[in-house]
Design a protein around this motif. Structure first.
Motif, PDB file in Angstrom:
ATOM      1  N   TYR A  32       0.805  -1.196   0.000  1.00 47.76           N
ATOM      2  CA  TYR A  32       0.000   0.000   0.000  1.00 47.76           C
ATOM      3  C   TYR A  32       0.850   1.263   0.000  1.00 47.76           C
ATOM      4  O   TYR A  32       1.873   1.333   0.659  1.00 47.76           O
ATOM      5  N   GLY A 100      -3.628   2.917   0.979  1.00 47.22           N
ATOM      6  CA  GLY A 100      -4.438   2.582  -0.171  1.00 47.22           C
ATOM      7  C   GLY A 100      -3.600   2.229  -1.376  1.00 47.22           C
ATOM      8  O   GLY A 100      -2.388   2.461  -1.399  1.00 47.22           O
ATOM      9  N   VAL A 102      -3.069   3.510  -4.749  1.00 45.28           N
ATOM     10  CA  VAL A 102      -3.442   4.800  -5.320  1.00 45.28           C
ATOM     11  C   VAL A 102      -2.919   5.035  -6.717  1.00 45.28           C
ATOM     12  O   VAL A 102      -3.150   6.095  -7.282  1.00 45.28           O
ATOM     13  N   GLY A 103      -2.209   4.093  -7.285  1.00 48.46           N
ATOM     14  CA  GLY A 103      -1.784   4.247  -8.669  1.00 48.46           C
ATOM     15  C   GLY A 103      -0.377   4.793  -8.805  1.00 48.46           C
ATOM     16  O   GLY A 103       0.410   4.803  -7.875  1.00 48.46           O
ATOM     17  N   MET A 108      -1.745  12.368  -7.498  1.00 48.85           N
ATOM     18  CA  MET A 108      -2.854  11.557  -6.994  1.00 48.85           C
ATOM     19  C   MET A 108      -2.521  10.909  -5.658  1.00 48.85           C
ATOM     20  O   MET A 108      -3.423  10.499  -4.933  1.00 48.85           O
ATOM     21  N   TRP A 109      -1.237  10.816  -5.370  1.00 49.29           N
ATOM     22  CA  TRP A 109      -0.854  10.242  -4.080  1.00 49.29           C
ATOM     23  C   TRP A 109      -1.346  11.113  -2.927  1.00 49.29           C
ATOM     24  O   TRP A 109      -1.399  10.636  -1.794  1.00 49.29           O
ATOM     25  N   ASN A 111      -4.339  12.618  -3.021  1.00 46.92           N
ATOM     26  CA  ASN A 111      -5.793  12.698  -3.171  1.00 46.92           C
ATOM     27  C   ASN A 111      -6.441  11.758  -2.156  1.00 46.92           C
ATOM     28  O   ASN A 111      -6.312  10.539  -2.243  1.00 46.92           O
ATOM     29  N   GLU A 113      -9.330  10.726  -1.761  1.00 45.59           N
ATOM     30  CA  GLU A 113     -10.317   9.780  -2.283  1.00 45.59           C
ATOM     31  C   GLU A 113      -9.681   8.484  -2.750  1.00 45.59           C
ATOM     32  O   GLU A 113     -10.373   7.484  -2.955  1.00 45.59           O
ATOM     33  N   ARG A 114      -8.375   8.501  -2.914  1.00 46.67           N
ATOM     34  CA  ARG A 114      -7.652   7.297  -3.356  1.00 46.67           C
ATOM     35  C   ARG A 114      -7.376   6.344  -2.202  1.00 46.67           C
ATOM     36  O   ARG A 114      -6.956   5.221  -2.441  1.00 46.67           O
ATOM     37  N   TYR A 115      -7.583   6.778  -0.981  1.00 51.49           N
ATOM     38  CA  TYR A 115      -7.247   5.980   0.189  1.00 51.49           C
ATOM     39  C   TYR A 115      -8.520   5.457   0.847  1.00 51.49           C
ATOM     40  O   TYR A 115      -9.490   6.206   1.010  1.00 51.49           O
ATOM     41  N   ASN A 116      -8.501   4.204   1.232  1.00 57.47           N
ATOM     42  CA  ASN A 116      -9.700   3.624   1.833  1.00 57.47           C
ATOM     43  C   ASN A 116      -9.476   3.110   3.247  1.00 57.47           C
ATOM     44  O   ASN A 116     -10.368   2.471   3.827  1.00 57.47           O
TER      45      ASN A 116
END
Length: 127
Positions: A32, A100, A102-103, A108-109, A111, A113-116
């Motif tokens: 992750y 998460g 995250v790509g 985006m790291w 962002n 919204e990328r982490y759950n």
């Protein structure tokens, strides 16, 4: 189920330092991306720093954190750290660690919204 618990927050004078820690449980930890976010009263949550998974060692910082904050991880200890130096009053807020998938490396790291998976947060106050 991934669990994250932050510690190390506190009150410090401007120019001081704090080191936040985040202990992570869950076998997927190694893969992750780990992010640090903060939220000041009345403001949206913002990304501060992130470090990649799979021993990539890659990091990404918000402009406000560059040169002052450093994030690192110790996979053997299931720990993630945020070293914060030269703290400013505007760094005040609740700091959260998050995990998460995250790509690719990039903005985006930071962002949220990328982490759950999120910790409960730790308060940092700079005066």
């Amino acid at each position: 189920h991934v669990q994250l618990v932050e510690s190390g927050g506190g009150s410090v004078q401007a120019g001081g330092s704090l080191r936040l820690s985040c202990v992570v449980s869950g076998y997927i930890y190694k893969n992750y991306c780990m992010g640090w976010f903060r939220q000041a009263p009345g403001k949206p949550r913002e990304g501060v720093a992130a470090i990649g998974g799979r021993n990539s060692g890659r990091t990404y910082y918000a402009d406000s954190a560059k040169g002052r904050f450093t994030t690192s991880r110790d996979i053997a200890k299931n720990m993630v750290y945020l070293q914060m130096n030269s703290l400013k009053p505007e760094d005040t807020g609740i700091y959260y660690c998050a995990a998460g998938v995250v790509g690719a490396w990039g903005s985006m790291w930071l962002n949220s919204e990328r982490y759950n998976n999120w910790g409960q947060g730790t308060q940092v106050t700079v005066s």
